[in-house]
Write an enzyme that holds these catalytic residues in place. Structure first.
Site, short mmCIF file in Angstrom:
data_model
loop_
_atom_site.label_atom_id
_atom_site.label_comp_id
_atom_site.label_asym_id
_atom_site.label_seq_id
_atom_site.Cartn_x
_atom_site.Cartn_y
_atom_site.Cartn_z
N ALA A 63 7.29 10.65 -1.33
CA ALA A 63 7.91 9.37 -1.69
C ALA A 63 7.47 8.89 -3.06
O ALA A 63 7.67 7.72 -3.41
CB ALA A 63 7.58 8.31 -0.64
N GLY A 64 6.87 9.77 -3.87
CA GLY A 64 6.50 9.40 -5.23
C GLY A 64 5.14 8.72 -5.29
O GLY A 64 4.35 8.77 -4.34
N ASP A 66 1.96 6.64 -5.05
CA ASP A 66 1.49 5.76 -3.97
C ASP A 66 1.39 4.34 -4.54
O ASP A 66 0.52 4.04 -5.35
CB ASP A 66 0.13 6.24 -3.46
CG ASP A 66 -0.32 5.43 -2.25
OD1 ASP A 66 0.05 4.24 -2.16
OD2 ASP A 66 -1.01 5.99 -1.39
N LEU A 67 2.31 3.49 -4.10
CA LEU A 67 2.39 2.14 -4.68
C LEU A 67 1.25 1.25 -4.21
O LEU A 67 1.09 0.14 -4.71
CB LEU A 67 3.75 1.52 -4.35
CG LEU A 67 4.96 2.30 -4.90
CD1 LEU A 67 6.27 1.64 -4.48
CD2 LEU A 67 4.89 2.42 -6.41
N HIS A 91 0.34 14.85 -15.25
CA HIS A 91 0.68 15.92 -16.19
C HIS A 91 -0.04 17.24 -15.90
O HIS A 91 0.57 18.30 -16.07
CB HIS A 91 0.45 15.44 -17.63
CG HIS A 91 1.39 14.32 -18.01
ND1 HIS A 91 1.41 13.75 -19.25
CD2 HIS A 91 2.34 13.67 -17.28
CE1 HIS A 91 2.34 12.79 -19.28
NE2 HIS A 91 2.91 12.72 -18.09
N ASP A 146 9.70 9.49 -14.81
CA ASP A 146 8.58 10.19 -15.44
C ASP A 146 8.37 11.50 -14.71
O ASP A 146 9.27 12.01 -14.03
CB ASP A 146 7.32 9.30 -15.48
CG ASP A 146 6.85 8.86 -14.10
OD1 ASP A 146 7.14 9.55 -13.11
OD2 ASP A 146 6.16 7.82 -14.00
O1 T3D Z 1 1.36 6.07 -13.63
C1 T3D Z 1 1.89 6.03 -12.53
O2 T3D Z 1 1.28 6.24 -11.46
C2 T3D Z 1 3.35 5.69 -12.50
C3 T3D Z 1 4.11 6.69 -11.82
C4 T3D Z 1 5.22 6.33 -11.14
C5 T3D Z 1 5.97 7.39 -10.51
C6 T3D Z 1 6.80 6.99 -9.30
O3 T3D Z 1 6.95 7.80 -8.45
S1 T3D Z 1 7.51 5.43 -9.22
C7 T3D Z 1 8.41 5.49 -7.66
C8 T3D Z 1 7.52 5.29 -6.49
N1 T3D Z 1 8.21 5.48 -5.21
C9 T3D Z 1 9.02 4.55 -4.71
O4 T3D Z 1 9.27 3.51 -5.27
C10 T3D Z 1 9.58 4.83 -3.32
C11 T3D Z 1 9.03 3.85 -2.31
N2 T3D Z 1 9.45 4.21 -0.97
C12 T3D Z 1 10.69 3.96 -0.52
O5 T3D Z 1 11.54 3.42 -1.18
C13 T3D Z 1 10.95 4.38 0.90
O6 T3D Z 1 9.74 4.56 1.57
C14 T3D Z 1 11.77 5.70 0.98
C15 T3D Z 1 13.23 5.43 0.52
C16 T3D Z 1 11.16 6.81 0.11
C17 T3D Z 1 11.80 6.21 2.44
O7 T3D Z 1 12.23 5.16 3.28
P1 T3D Z 1 12.02 5.32 4.86
O8 T3D Z 1 12.68 4.12 5.48
O9 T3D Z 1 12.50 6.64 5.29
O10 T3D Z 1 10.44 5.28 5.13
P2 T3D Z 1 9.45 4.03 5.05
O11 T3D Z 1 9.36 3.39 6.39
O12 T3D Z 1 9.80 3.16 3.89
O13 T3D Z 1 8.06 4.74 4.68
C18 T3D Z 1 7.23 5.33 5.69
C19 T3D Z 1 5.81 4.95 5.38
O14 T3D Z 1 5.46 5.48 4.10
C20 T3D Z 1 5.61 3.43 5.27
O15 T3D Z 1 4.29 3.17 5.67
P3 T3D Z 1 3.98 2.19 6.94
O16 T3D Z 1 4.65 0.89 6.63
O17 T3D Z 1 4.64 2.90 8.10
O18 T3D Z 1 2.50 2.14 7.03
C21 T3D Z 1 5.71 3.19 3.78
O19 T3D Z 1 5.08 2.02 3.35
C22 T3D Z 1 5.03 4.42 3.24
N3 T3D Z 1 5.48 4.72 1.87
C23 T3D Z 1 6.69 5.13 1.49
N4 T3D Z 1 6.72 5.30 0.18
C24 T3D Z 1 5.51 4.96 -0.28
C25 T3D Z 1 4.70 4.58 0.79
N5 T3D Z 1 3.43 4.19 0.64
C26 T3D Z 1 2.93 4.17 -0.63
N6 T3D Z 1 3.67 4.52 -1.71
C27 T3D Z 1 4.94 4.92 -1.60
N7 T3D Z 1 5.64 5.32 -2.68
#
Ligand code: T3D
Length: 264
Positions: A63-64, A66-67, A91, A146
């Site tokens: 999911a990219g 970790d926010l 990188h 990125d």
């Molecule tokens: O320098 C740097 O570090 C910057 C770099 C940035 C690079 C990037 O990747 S920015 C993009 C980051 N990713 C996102 O914004 C995606 C966030 N996630 C979502 O939008 C959704 O989770 C998904 C669309 C990917 C999947 O949705 P769904 O409904 O299938 O699953 P969910 O219920 O949202 O997620 C399941 C669990 O994973 C949930 O945890 P919980 O509530 O059951 O304890 C969720 O919070 C966790 N999770 C999902 N994505 C992330 C995450 N936890 C941390 N970081 C995440 N990106």
């Protein structure tokens, strides 16, 4: 006991690297990225490894970023420097994948978002499960693509589609990813692990140095002019022509048998 955030399995010449935070859809924490870079470095140094298969545990590939990771949360009164995080933790992974002198196959087993998507797309061969979804999620949190995505994606699918996909933040399904050329095969979910594993094992049985040369040639082709590319082809072919695998390939053809390449 806490489980490793990256699991490494070696089966003969195939090394499988599994992103292993399934409850967080394999979100990329600093710990995971460092472990991934380390696993890739070890696979590269391992002479017995002739192909790397990269996949995710559970229902997602990744999911990219970790926010919830501290790197993504500024301390009070401070601002984020995500660029520094990219240099330090993302990188090294991307350079390892692109420069690895053996094939890297990404098996996108489920959701692939943000940098998780782009790390997968950096692989040499990318295959997807039918239920996989690809999201350039950056725009949804006010960021731009990125992890190499802005370089790799337009080269795979063209500028127009890349812009639409990145600017909308919409999910692409696996069939669209295949139709657009983002992935090279889609397999049904039930047989996905077997199909991706079989593909990676076939790669591991190929003449490894020739695969490395193919990678090098295609990467150089976007920068080289035609004469420079001809020179590079000739220089790599000089080296490959002296390899044991080339001798074996030609002997096998003459003897009307299947070649047994050793990756040497
Ligand atoms: O320098 C740097 O570090 C910057 C770099 C940035 C690079 C990037 O990747 S920015 C993009 C980051 N990713 C996102 O914004 C995606 C966030 N996630 C979502 O939008 C959704 O989770 C998904 C669309 C990917 C999947 O949705 P769904 O409904 O299938 O699953 P969910 O219920 O949202 O997620 C399941 C669990 O994973 C949930 O945890 P919980 O509530 O059951 O304890 C969720 O919070 C966790 N999770 C999902 N994505 C992330 C995450 N936890 C941390 N970081 C995440 N990106």
């Amino acid at each position: 006991m806490t489980e490793a955030v990256v699991r490494v399995e070696r089966d003969q010449a195939l090394t499988t690297i599994v992103l292993n935070r399934p409850r967080k859809l394999n979100a990329l924490s600093g710990e995971l990225l460092r472990a991934l870079a380390q696993a890739l470095a070890e696979a590269e140094a391992d002479e017995g490894c002739r192909c790397v298969l990269l996949t995710g545990a559970g229902r997602g590939f990744s999911a990219g970023a970790d926010l919830t990771d501290l790197d993504m949360q500024p301390a009070p009164g401070q601002s984020l420097d995500l660029g520094a995080t990219l240099h330090e933790t993302y990188h090294p992974v991307l350079h390892r994948i692109r420069a690895m002198p053996k094939p890297v196959v990404a098996a996108i087993n489920g959701i692939a978002a943000g940098a998780g998507c782009n790390i997968g797309l950096a692989a040499d061969v990318v295959v997807a499960a039918r239920s996989a979804r690809f999201i350039q999620a950056f725009i949804k949190i006010g960021l731009a693509p990125d992890a190499g995505g802005s370089w790799i994606i337009p080269r795979l699918i063209g500028r127009g589609r890349a812009l639409q996909w990145m600017m909308s933040g919409e999910a692409l399904d696996a069939q669209t990813a295949l139709d657009w050329g983002l992935v090279s095969a889609v397999y049904d979910d039930e047989s996905f692990a077997d199909e991706a594993g079989a593909l990676a094992r076939r790669m591991a049985a190929q003449p490894t140095a020739a695969l490395a040369a193919i990678k090098q040639l295609l990467d150089a082709s976007s920068e080289n002019d035609f004469p420079a590319q001809l020179d590079l082809e000739a220089s790599l072919q000089s080296r490959l022509g002296r390899s044991q695998d080339a001798v074996e390939g030609i002997s096998a053809f003459i003897q009307k048998r299947e070649p047994a390449f050793q990756g040497r």
